[in-house]
Design a protein around this motif. Structure first.
Motif, PDB file in Angstrom:
ATOM      1  N   VAL A 139       3.044  -0.352   8.173  1.00 29.69           N
ATOM      2  CA  VAL A 139       4.422  -0.789   8.366  1.00 29.69           C
ATOM      3  C   VAL A 139       4.821   0.435   9.339  1.00 29.69           C
ATOM      4  O   VAL A 139       4.561   1.593   8.740  1.00 29.69           O
ATOM      5  CB  VAL A 139       5.315  -1.264   7.304  1.00 29.69           C
ATOM      6  CG1 VAL A 139       4.700  -2.409   6.633  1.00 29.69           C
ATOM      7  CG2 VAL A 139       5.221  -0.033   6.160  1.00 29.69           C
ATOM      8  N   VAL A 140       5.631   0.045  10.174  1.00 28.07           N
ATOM      9  CA  VAL A 140       6.294   1.403  10.975  1.00 28.07           C
ATOM     10  C   VAL A 140       7.670   1.676  10.226  1.00 28.07           C
ATOM     11  O   VAL A 140       8.398   0.828   9.813  1.00 28.07           O
ATOM     12  CB  VAL A 140       6.446   1.104  12.259  1.00 28.07           C
ATOM     13  CG1 VAL A 140       4.957   0.576  12.985  1.00 28.07           C
ATOM     14  CG2 VAL A 140       7.219  -0.211  12.545  1.00 28.07           C
ATOM     15  N   ASP A 141       7.966   3.038  10.717  1.00 28.91           N
ATOM     16  CA  ASP A 141       9.501   3.434  10.276  1.00 28.91           C
ATOM     17  C   ASP A 141       9.569   3.664   8.507  1.00 28.91           C
ATOM     18  O   ASP A 141      10.705   3.741   8.314  1.00 28.91           O
ATOM     19  CB  ASP A 141      10.398   2.668  10.926  1.00 28.91           C
ATOM     20  CG  ASP A 141      10.663   2.774  12.338  1.00 28.91           C
ATOM     21  OD1 ASP A 141       9.953   3.918  12.742  1.00 28.91           O
ATOM     22  OD2 ASP A 141      10.932   1.904  12.982  1.00 28.91           O
ATOM     23  N   PHE A 142       8.512   3.728   8.052  1.00 30.44           N
ATOM     24  CA  PHE A 142       8.339   4.266   6.640  1.00 30.44           C
ATOM     25  C   PHE A 142       7.102   5.167   6.275  1.00 30.44           C
ATOM     26  O   PHE A 142       6.217   5.378   7.125  1.00 30.44           O
ATOM     27  CB  PHE A 142       7.927   2.787   5.579  1.00 30.44           C
ATOM     28  CG  PHE A 142       8.888   1.926   5.625  1.00 30.44           C
ATOM     29  CD1 PHE A 142      10.023   1.998   4.568  1.00 30.44           C
ATOM     30  CD2 PHE A 142       8.996   0.690   6.398  1.00 30.44           C
ATOM     31  CE1 PHE A 142      10.932   0.978   4.439  1.00 30.44           C
ATOM     32  CE2 PHE A 142       9.991  -0.115   6.349  1.00 30.44           C
ATOM     33  CZ  PHE A 142      10.942  -0.079   5.192  1.00 30.44           C
ATOM     34  N   ALA A 143       7.425   5.849   5.331  1.00 28.34           N
ATOM     35  CA  ALA A 143       6.398   7.037   4.987  1.00 28.34           C
ATOM     36  C   ALA A 143       6.285   6.783   3.405  1.00 28.34           C
ATOM     37  O   ALA A 143       7.115   6.365   2.646  1.00 28.34           O
ATOM     38  CB  ALA A 143       6.928   8.374   5.364  1.00 28.34           C
ATOM     39  N   LEU A 144       4.997   7.083   2.790  1.00 30.52           N
ATOM     40  CA  LEU A 144       4.821   7.148   1.374  1.00 30.52           C
ATOM     41  C   LEU A 144       5.233   8.399   1.034  1.00 30.52           C
ATOM     42  O   LEU A 144       5.142   9.511   1.552  1.00 30.52           O
ATOM     43  CB  LEU A 144       3.050   6.926   1.409  1.00 30.52           C
ATOM     44  CG  LEU A 144       2.743   7.129  -0.102  1.00 30.52           C
ATOM     45  CD1 LEU A 144       3.119   5.893  -0.675  1.00 30.52           C
ATOM     46  CD2 LEU A 144       1.326   7.265   0.018  1.00 30.52           C
ATOM     47  N   ARG A 145       6.010   8.155  -0.323  1.00 29.22           N
ATOM     48  CA  ARG A 145       6.474   9.478  -0.953  1.00 29.22           C
ATOM     49  C   ARG A 145       5.913   9.152  -2.344  1.00 29.22           C
ATOM     50  O   ARG A 145       6.090   8.082  -3.055  1.00 29.22           O
ATOM     51  CB  ARG A 145       7.704   9.708  -1.098  1.00 29.22           C
ATOM     52  CG  ARG A 145       8.154  10.963  -1.819  1.00 29.22           C
ATOM     53  CD  ARG A 145       9.826  11.139  -1.867  1.00 29.22           C
ATOM     54  NE  ARG A 145      10.313  11.390  -0.254  1.00 29.22           N
ATOM     55  CZ  ARG A 145      11.513  11.550  -0.198  1.00 29.22           C
ATOM     56  NH1 ARG A 145      12.179  11.171  -1.080  1.00 29.22           N
ATOM     57  NH2 ARG A 145      11.632  11.608   1.114  1.00 29.22           N
ATOM     58  N   ILE A 146       5.148  10.249  -2.951  1.00 27.79           N
ATOM     59  CA  ILE A 146       4.755  10.110  -4.311  1.00 27.79           C
ATOM     60  C   ILE A 146       5.370  11.086  -5.204  1.00 27.79           C
ATOM     61  O   ILE A 146       5.420  12.314  -4.834  1.00 27.79           O
ATOM     62  CB  ILE A 146       3.187  10.523  -4.507  1.00 27.79           C
ATOM     63  CG1 ILE A 146       2.406   9.323  -3.613  1.00 27.79           C
ATOM     64  CG2 ILE A 146       2.612  10.516  -5.820  1.00 27.79           C
ATOM     65  CD1 ILE A 146       0.969   9.862  -3.526  1.00 27.79           C
ATOM     66  N   GLY A 147       6.035  10.330  -6.148  1.00 24.56           N
ATOM     67  CA  GLY A 147       6.660  11.462  -7.200  1.00 24.56           C
ATOM     68  C   GLY A 147       6.106  11.145  -8.517  1.00 24.56           C
ATOM     69  O   GLY A 147       4.687  10.855  -8.600  1.00 24.56           O
ATOM     70  N   GLY A 175       9.674   6.424  13.272  1.00 23.14           N
ATOM     71  CA  GLY A 175       8.556   6.974  13.827  1.00 23.14           C
ATOM     72  C   GLY A 175       7.251   7.152  12.954  1.00 23.14           C
ATOM     73  O   GLY A 175       6.134   7.395  13.353  1.00 23.14           O
ATOM     74  N   ASP A 176       7.462   7.027  11.672  1.00 21.06           N
ATOM     75  CA  ASP A 176       6.365   7.169  10.603  1.00 21.06           C
ATOM     76  C   ASP A 176       5.669   5.858  10.709  1.00 21.06           C
ATOM     77  O   ASP A 176       6.039   4.792  10.947  1.00 21.06           O
ATOM     78  CB  ASP A 176       6.754   7.550   9.562  1.00 21.06           C
ATOM     79  CG  ASP A 176       6.869   9.259   9.151  1.00 21.06           C
ATOM     80  OD1 ASP A 176       6.451   9.827  10.574  1.00 21.06           O
ATOM     81  OD2 ASP A 176       7.239   9.957   8.329  1.00 21.06           O
TER      82      ASP A 176
END
Length: 137
Positions: free
Chosen positions: A35-43, A53-54
């Motif tokens: 998917v574009v315009d998303f980034a993975l974040r792990i907490g 852009g991600d």
């Protein structure tokens, strides 16, 4: 007659077919995607966050609505909510999919190294880009 399946976009440990089957689901139609315009974040938990852009990688997997609801009503996962995304399979045109994300993203200081290690292993086994696998921390 089987209930209708829909595409879900999975970016965490649910990308692993064995994990889904152990949870009682009958997944089908596995496709690597992003998917574009998303980034993975792990907490403490993983989620996708808007990031112009991600690109976040995952698996498109077909499941029934009931299976998706069961997966995300498990203890600790009930805080995820479905969102519509356009998922881009590695081969073929973009398709609509449901993607479950946290309503409240993890704080930047939150970490879950054990989860990140397990997720990197799944991503490697599924053949995702090396640079993306290495970025999972």
């Amino acid at each position: 007659m089987d209930p209708r399946q829909i595409d879900g976009f999975f970016y965490g440990l649910f990308m692993d077919a064995q994990v889904l089957r152990q949870a009682g689901a009958k997944p089908s139609n596995f496709r690597r995607a992003y998917v574009v315009d998303f980034a993975l974040r792990i907490g403490q938990r993983a989620t996708l966050v808007p990031a112009p852009g991600d690109r976040a990688y995952g698996m498109l997997i077909s499941l029934t609505h009931a299976e998706l609801e069961r997966l995300y009503s498990a203890p600790g996962l009930e805080v995820y909510r479905p969102e519509a995304v356009a998922a881009h399979p590695f081969e073929g045109e973009a398709v609509p999919a449901l993607c479950y994300n946290l309503v409240q993203a993890p704080e930047p200081h939150e970490r879950n190294p054990e989860y990140a290690i397990r997720l990197r292993r799944v991503l490697e086994n599924l053949g995702f880009p090396v640079e993306y696998v290495a970025s999972v921390k």
